[in-house]
Design an enzyme around this catalytic site. Structure first.
Site, short mmCIF file in Angstrom:
data_model
loop_
_atom_site.label_atom_id
_atom_site.label_comp_id
_atom_site.label_asym_id
_atom_site.label_seq_id
_atom_site.Cartn_x
_atom_site.Cartn_y
_atom_site.Cartn_z
N SER A 141 0.99 -1.24 -0.01
CA SER A 141 -0.10 0.00 0.06
C SER A 141 1.00 1.32 0.04
O SER A 141 2.07 1.15 0.15
CB SER A 141 -1.01 -0.01 1.31
OG SER A 141 -1.51 1.22 1.51
N TYR A 154 -2.12 -1.12 10.33
CA TYR A 154 -2.29 -1.23 8.89
C TYR A 154 -0.89 -0.93 8.12
O TYR A 154 -0.22 -1.64 7.58
CB TYR A 154 -3.21 -0.56 8.36
CG TYR A 154 -3.35 -0.59 6.84
CD1 TYR A 154 -3.93 -1.80 6.23
CD2 TYR A 154 -2.81 0.19 6.01
CE1 TYR A 154 -4.26 -2.01 4.74
CE2 TYR A 154 -3.31 0.01 4.61
CZ TYR A 154 -4.05 -1.08 4.07
OH TYR A 154 -3.75 -1.37 2.78
#
Length: 285
Positions: A141, A154
């Site tokens: 990401s 995350y």
């Protein structure tokens, strides 16, 4: 791997979003698909959209279960032969400051975003080597390149994915194996990813997803197109979306200074979300 026709491509988290777009693009390139998801019906729907009812093998798979992933690798080999491309795409979001997320939520996101990628990578690497023409793709990401508030768990997981993939790429080269590896860093993508995540306390992931969707332009298909090109050209790192390129540049140019900007953006998004929630409650009343 310039030729994808007949190559066995394994995709986890194939039930929607980026996973579904990946299936469609690799199917269009002539690949043979092995699609898995914790929701097997969603994987079957992806198969139907990508290549027809009988055009792919579909599997129910919980990537947090190490033994199940190892068995999945054996089953794919039995059904289709050794995998040529393994894409660890399954992932989840947990929104909230680290001290506000419950241990159950932390275990959940770690189990999928970290252990899930590790399980898939470790189980399928021997298959990629045996294929004689293999490629590993791990979906990280933008938040694997830098840290942001309310995303600490995350970000940590996606940074792990980046480091794991870069290390494995080098290990394959040192060992002389014909296996490439690509880490993919999409920015925000127009999917239900944020909306379907979990949030700390009384946080509302769906509301944040609505805010994000207003300015997100990158599509799952754009991510999939870049992944296909990366596999063909053995690219080690792929960025997708203007926000990913901007985040990468900020982290490189000012590894500490960028944090003031991301903190300010987070406060702004939170104010917008809170204001809309308050407005909605007043209107309902």
């Amino acid at each position: 791997m310039r030729q994808l026709t007949g190559k066995v491509v394994v995709i986890t988290g194939a039930g929607g979003g980026i996973g579904r777009a990946l299936a469609q693009r690799f199917a269009a390139a002539g690949a043979v698909l092995a699609l898995s998801d914790v929701d097997p019906a969603a994987a079957r729907e992806t198969a139907r959209q990508a290549c027809g009812e009988d055009g792919a093998r579909c599997y129910a798979l919980d990537v947090t279960d190490r033994d199940a992933v190892a068995e999945h690798a054996r089953q794919v080999r039995s059904d289709l032969g050794p995998a040529n491309v393994m894409i660890n795409n399954a992932g989840v979001a947990a929104i909230g400051d680290l001290v506000d997320l419950s241990w159950q939520q932390l275990d959940w996101i770690h189990g999928i975003n970290v252990n899930g990628v590790l399980h898939g990578t470790r189980a399928f690497l021997p298959e990629l080597v045996d294929s004689g023409d293999g490629h590993l793709v791990n979906i990280s990401s933008l938040f694997g390149l830098l840290g942001v508030p309310a995303q600490s768990a995350y970000c940590a997981g996606k940074a792990y994915v980046r480091a794991l993939t870069e290390s494995v790429r080098q290990e394959m080269r040192v060992a002389g194996h014909r296996v490439g590896a690509t880490v993919v860093h999409p920015g925000f993508v127009r999917t239900d990813f944020v909306r379907s995540g979990q949030a700390a306390g009384d946080g509302d992931a769906a509301a944040l997803g609505d805010v994000v969707d207003r300015w997100v332009r990158t599509t799952p298909e754009q991510v999939a197109d870049k992944v296909v090109r990366a596999v063909r050209k053995d690219r080690g790192r792929v960025l997708v979306g203007a926000d990913a390129y901007l985040g990468d540049a900020l982290a490189r140019l000012s590894p500490v200074g960028y944090q003031a900007l991301t903190s300010a953006l987070t406060r702004s998004m939170k104010r917008t979300s809170d204001a809309e929630n308050t407005g909605g409650e007043r209107q309902s009343a």
